[in-house]
Design a protein around this motif. Structure first.
Motif, PDB file in Angstrom:
ATOM      1  N   LEU A 168     -67.285 -34.819  11.799  1.00 18.41           N
ATOM      2  CA  LEU A 168     -66.152 -33.983  12.197  1.00 18.41           C
ATOM      3  C   LEU A 168     -65.068 -33.989  11.129  1.00 18.41           C
ATOM      4  O   LEU A 168     -64.791 -35.018  10.511  1.00 18.41           O
ATOM      5  CB  LEU A 168     -65.547 -34.496  13.509  1.00 18.41           C
ATOM      6  N   ARG A 187     -60.341 -31.370  19.481  1.00 22.29           N
ATOM      7  CA  ARG A 187     -60.982 -32.081  20.596  1.00 22.29           C
ATOM      8  C   ARG A 187     -59.958 -32.863  21.405  1.00 22.29           C
ATOM      9  O   ARG A 187     -60.002 -32.884  22.633  1.00 22.29           O
ATOM     10  CB  ARG A 187     -62.066 -33.031  20.072  1.00 22.29           C
ATOM     11  N   GLN A 203     -61.132 -30.605  13.487  1.00 20.88           N
ATOM     12  CA  GLN A 203     -61.992 -30.642  14.673  1.00 20.88           C
ATOM     13  C   GLN A 203     -61.613 -31.801  15.589  1.00 20.88           C
ATOM     14  O   GLN A 203     -61.624 -31.661  16.813  1.00 20.88           O
ATOM     15  CB  GLN A 203     -63.459 -30.769  14.247  1.00 20.88           C
ATOM     16  N   HIS A 208     -71.583 -30.149  12.122  1.00 22.71           N
ATOM     17  CA  HIS A 208     -70.976 -29.546  13.306  1.00 22.71           C
ATOM     18  C   HIS A 208     -71.798 -28.388  13.845  1.00 22.71           C
ATOM     19  O   HIS A 208     -71.992 -28.275  15.042  1.00 22.71           O
ATOM     20  CB  HIS A 208     -69.563 -29.071  12.989  1.00 22.71           C
TER      21      HIS A 208
END
Length: 163
Positions: free
Chosen positions: A84, A92, A88, A151
């Protein structure tokens, strides 16, 4: 026979203590072989013992003994982790916080769950078989113990939904 050997040992050495150095001499676990194995493992710690044994023309059991007993290395399982970016990770965290607030406020009554199976084109890591030989687990050798996943690899998803 015991008395004869004891008397002979006393006449030869002046003592009844057992002589050292008996038994079959070591061949596969010699110091030269230990140096070769150490050099190869330092170059590639993920190399399997079977492949290493074949390349050095020794048994896999002998390679295992050298790695564990002589070099004090342990086989660690590879860990699969998501690769990640910082953006990202931040996204999240924000989504998780929003879901938590919605749940606390009672806004998630009509939630739909689904079963999904994703088939991806990616490096196949078999945790049972793929190992890395290291002295210990630490943050210094973390990059050797993990297998990164991208990803958005090429994939196909199959779903089934229920309420």
């Amino acid at each position: 026979m015991f008395v004869y050997r004891t008397i002979t040992r006393y006449n030869d050495t002046g003592s009844i203590k057992k002589r050292h150095g008996g038994g079959h001499p070591t061949t596969a676990t010699s110091s030269e072989m230990v140096r070769k194995v150490k050099a190869r493992i330092e170059r590639n710690p993920r190399q399997s013992t079977v492949k290493l044994a074949k390349s050095l023309n020794v048994s896999a059991r002998s390679i295992g003994r050298i790695l564990k007993n002589k070099l004090q290395l342990k086989p660690y399982k590879l860990q699969k982790v998501q690769d990640l970016t910082l953006a990202q990770k931040a996204t999240r965290l924000e989504r998780a916080k929003n879901l938590k607030h919605l749940h606390v406020g009672g806004m998630l009554e009509n939630l739909v769950f689904s079963d999904e199976k994703i088939f991806t084109v990616q490096q196949d890591v078999k945790k049972q078989n793929d190992r890395v030989w290291l002295k210990c687990k630490s943050n210094d050798n973390l990059d050797q113990r993990i297998a990164l996943r991208k990803h958005a690899p090429a994939s196909v998803m199959l779903t089934s939904r229920f309420h």
